[in-house]
Motif scaffolding. Structure first.
Motif, PDB file in Angstrom:
ATOM      1  N   PRO A 264      -4.268 -13.897  -8.306  1.00 37.41           N
ATOM      2  CA  PRO A 264      -3.119 -13.680  -7.403  1.00 37.41           C
ATOM      3  C   PRO A 264      -3.560 -13.160  -6.028  1.00 37.41           C
ATOM      4  N   TYR A 265      -4.688 -12.470  -5.970  1.00 35.20           N
ATOM      5  CA  TYR A 265      -5.178 -11.936  -4.698  1.00 35.20           C
ATOM      6  C   TYR A 265      -5.737 -13.005  -3.777  1.00 35.20           C
ATOM      7  N   GLN A 266      -5.809 -14.249  -4.256  1.00 28.11           N
ATOM      8  CA  GLN A 266      -6.292 -15.347  -3.430  1.00 28.11           C
ATOM      9  C   GLN A 266      -5.145 -16.227  -2.921  1.00 28.11           C
ATOM     10  N   HIS A 267      -3.908 -15.920  -3.310  1.00 24.68           N
ATOM     11  CA  HIS A 267      -2.752 -16.708  -2.879  1.00 24.68           C
ATOM     12  C   HIS A 267      -2.338 -16.279  -1.462  1.00 24.68           C
ATOM     13  N   PRO A 268      -2.076 -17.244  -0.589  1.00 22.19           N
ATOM     14  CA  PRO A 268      -1.760 -16.933   0.807  1.00 22.19           C
ATOM     15  C   PRO A 268      -0.631 -15.915   1.009  1.00 22.19           C
ATOM     16  N   GLU A 269       0.456 -16.053   0.257  1.00 20.80           N
ATOM     17  CA  GLU A 269       1.579 -15.117   0.437  1.00 20.80           C
ATOM     18  C   GLU A 269       1.186 -13.693   0.039  1.00 20.80           C
ATOM     19  N   VAL A 270       0.405 -13.560  -1.002  1.00 20.21           N
ATOM     20  CA  VAL A 270      -0.067 -12.245  -1.438  1.00 20.21           C
ATOM     21  C   VAL A 270      -0.990 -11.657  -0.379  1.00 20.21           C
ATOM     22  N   ILE A 271      -1.876 -12.464   0.140  1.00 20.20           N
ATOM     23  CA  ILE A 271      -2.813 -11.996   1.176  1.00 20.20           C
ATOM     24  C   ILE A 271      -2.047 -11.543   2.409  1.00 20.20           C
ATOM     25  N   ARG A 272      -1.061 -12.331   2.852  1.00 16.14           N
ATOM     26  CA  ARG A 272      -0.254 -11.932   4.022  1.00 16.14           C
ATOM     27  C   ARG A 272       0.475 -10.620   3.752  1.00 16.14           C
ATOM     28  N   SER A 273       0.997 -10.490   2.549  1.00 17.27           N
ATOM     29  CA  SER A 273       1.701  -9.255   2.173  1.00 17.27           C
ATOM     30  C   SER A 273       0.759  -8.054   2.201  1.00 17.27           C
ATOM     31  N   LEU A 274      -0.437  -8.249   1.721  1.00 16.64           N
ATOM     32  CA  LEU A 274      -1.412  -7.149   1.721  1.00 16.64           C
ATOM     33  C   LEU A 274      -1.785  -6.750   3.145  1.00 16.64           C
ATOM     34  N   PHE A 275      -1.933  -7.732   4.031  1.00 18.79           N
ATOM     35  CA  PHE A 275      -2.243  -7.392   5.429  1.00 18.79           C
ATOM     36  C   PHE A 275      -1.065  -6.675   6.099  1.00 18.79           C
ATOM     37  N   LEU A 276       0.152  -7.033   5.740  1.00 14.66           N
ATOM     38  CA  LEU A 276       1.326  -6.295   6.244  1.00 14.66           C
ATOM     39  C   LEU A 276       1.316  -4.861   5.708  1.00 14.66           C
ATOM     40  N   ALA A 277       0.936  -4.718   4.449  1.00 11.40           N
ATOM     41  CA  ALA A 277       0.844  -3.380   3.853  1.00 11.40           C
ATOM     42  C   ALA A 277      -0.209  -2.546   4.571  1.00 11.40           C
ATOM     43  N   ILE A 278      -1.317  -3.160   4.946  1.00 12.56           N
ATOM     44  CA  ILE A 278      -2.369  -2.452   5.689  1.00 12.56           C
ATOM     45  C   ILE A 278      -1.816  -1.952   7.017  1.00 12.56           C
ATOM     46  N   LYS A 279      -1.089  -2.820   7.732  1.00 13.03           N
ATOM     47  CA  LYS A 279      -0.493  -2.400   9.018  1.00 13.03           C
ATOM     48  C   LYS A 279       0.446  -1.215   8.820  1.00 13.03           C
ATOM     49  N   ALA A 280       1.265  -1.278   7.780  1.00  7.97           N
ATOM     50  CA  ALA A 280       2.202  -0.182   7.510  1.00  7.97           C
ATOM     51  C   ALA A 280       1.446   1.107   7.169  1.00  7.97           C
ATOM     52  N   LEU A 281       0.410   1.000   6.374  1.00 11.28           N
ATOM     53  CA  LEU A 281      -0.389   2.179   6.021  1.00 11.28           C
ATOM     54  C   LEU A 281      -1.089   2.767   7.247  1.00 11.28           C
ATOM     55  N   GLU A 282      -1.590   1.894   8.120  1.00  8.79           N
ATOM     56  CA  GLU A 282      -2.246   2.368   9.341  1.00  8.79           C
ATOM     57  C   GLU A 282      -1.252   3.084  10.248  1.00  8.79           C
ATOM     58  N   LYS A 283      -0.047   2.548  10.338  1.00  9.68           N
ATOM     59  CA  LYS A 283       1.001   3.190  11.144  1.00  9.68           C
ATOM     60  C   LYS A 283       1.352   4.562  10.550  1.00  9.68           C
ATOM     61  N   MET A 284       1.482   4.608   9.230  1.00  9.29           N
ATOM     62  CA  MET A 284       1.781   5.867   8.550  1.00  9.29           C
ATOM     63  C   MET A 284       0.651   6.874   8.766  1.00  9.29           C
ATOM     64  N   ASP A 285      -0.582   6.414   8.676  1.00 10.91           N
ATOM     65  CA  ASP A 285      -1.747   7.276   8.873  1.00 10.91           C
ATOM     66  C   ASP A 285      -1.768   7.851  10.288  1.00 10.91           C
ATOM     67  N   LYS A 286      -1.488   6.997  11.253  1.00  8.04           N
ATOM     68  CA  LYS A 286      -1.454   7.441  12.653  1.00  8.04           C
ATOM     69  C   LYS A 286      -0.370   8.507  12.845  1.00  8.04           C
ATOM     70  N   SER A 287       0.790   8.271  12.255  1.00  3.84           N
ATOM     71  CA  SER A 287       1.899   9.222  12.350  1.00  3.84           C
ATOM     72  C   SER A 287       1.546  10.551  11.691  1.00  3.84           C
ATOM     73  N   GLU A 288       0.928  10.493  10.507  1.00  6.39           N
ATOM     74  CA  GLU A 288       0.530  11.720   9.806  1.00  6.39           C
ATOM     75  C   GLU A 288      -0.475  12.520  10.627  1.00  6.39           C
ATOM     76  N   LYS A 289      -1.425  11.826  11.224  1.00  8.31           N
ATOM     77  CA  LYS A 289      -2.442  12.511  12.039  1.00  8.31           C
ATOM     78  C   LYS A 289      -1.817  13.134  13.280  1.00  8.31           C
ATOM     79  N   ARG A 290      -0.848  12.447  13.873  1.00  9.86           N
ATOM     80  CA  ARG A 290      -0.157  13.000  15.044  1.00  9.86           C
ATOM     81  C   ARG A 290       0.628  14.251  14.644  1.00  9.86           C
ATOM     82  N   GLN A 291       1.309  14.189  13.504  1.00  9.90           N
ATOM     83  CA  GLN A 291       2.084  15.341  13.023  1.00  9.90           C
ATOM     84  C   GLN A 291       1.194  16.571  12.842  1.00  9.90           C
ATOM     85  N   LYS A 292      -0.013  16.350  12.355  1.00 10.18           N
ATOM     86  CA  LYS A 292      -0.943  17.464  12.129  1.00 10.18           C
ATOM     87  C   LYS A 292      -1.378  18.109  13.435  1.00 10.18           C
ATOM     88  N   ARG A 293      -1.384  17.320  14.521  1.00 12.68           N
ATOM     89  CA  ARG A 293      -1.797  17.849  15.824  1.00 12.68           C
ATOM     90  C   ARG A 293      -0.667  18.574  16.557  1.00 12.68           C
TER      91      ARG A 293
END
Length: 115
Positions: free
Chosen positions: A30-59
Motif C-alpha cells: 500500500p505504501y507504493q500506491h500513488p494516492e497513499v504516497i500523496r497522502s503521506l507527503f501531505l501528512a509530512i507538510k502538516a507535521l512540519e507546520k505543527m512542528d514549526k508552530s510548537e517551536k514558535r510557541q516555546k520561544r
C-alpha cells in the motif's frame, strides 16, 4: 513521540522504505500506491507546520496570548509613565513587544503608527 521523529517515519514511508528495517517496500505494498504516497507527503507538510508552530510557541514569552487583567494594565501604564521602554515592559510582563504596543495603543498611551 516527538514531531521530528514522526516526520522522519512518515517520510520514510512516503519514500517506500520500511522505517524499522530500512528495506524498500514491494511494488504491491500500500505504501507504493500513488494516492497513499500523496497522502503521506501531505501528512509530512502538516507535521512540519505543527512542528514549526510548537517551536514558535516555546520561544514566546510565558504570558503571550493571555488576557490582560486590570491590575496588569495598571502596572503597565504606571511603568510606561515612569519611562520604561517597550523592551523593558515586554520583559517585565512576559509578553511580546507587539502585545505591549497594542495594549498601550488600546489604553491611549501611544498612537498607532501607520505606514
Amino acid at each position: 513521540m516527538d514531531t521530528d521523529k514522526a516526520i522522519e517515519i512518515v517520510n520514510l514511508l512516503a519514500n517506500g522504505v520500511d522505517p524499522e528495517t530500512g528495506e524498500v517496500f514491494p511494488n504491491n505494498s500500500p505504501y507504493q500506491h500513488p494516492e497513499v504516497i500523496r497522502s503521506l507527503f501531505l501528512a509530512i507538510k502538516a507535521l512540519e507546520k505543527m512542528d514549526k508552530s510548537e517551536k514558535r510557541q516555546k520561544r514566546l514569552p510565558r504570558n503571550a496570548g493571555k488576557s490582560w487583567t486590570e491590575e496588569e494594565e495598571y502596572l503597565l501604564v504606571k511603568a510606561f509613565d515612569e519611562g520604561k521602554s517597550i523592551n523593558e515592559l515586554s520583559e517585565v510582563h512576559k509578553r511580546t513587544k507587539g502585545s505591549i504596543r497594542s495594549r498601550l495603543i488600546k489604553l491611549e498611551k501611544i498612537e498607532e503608527f501607520k505606514i
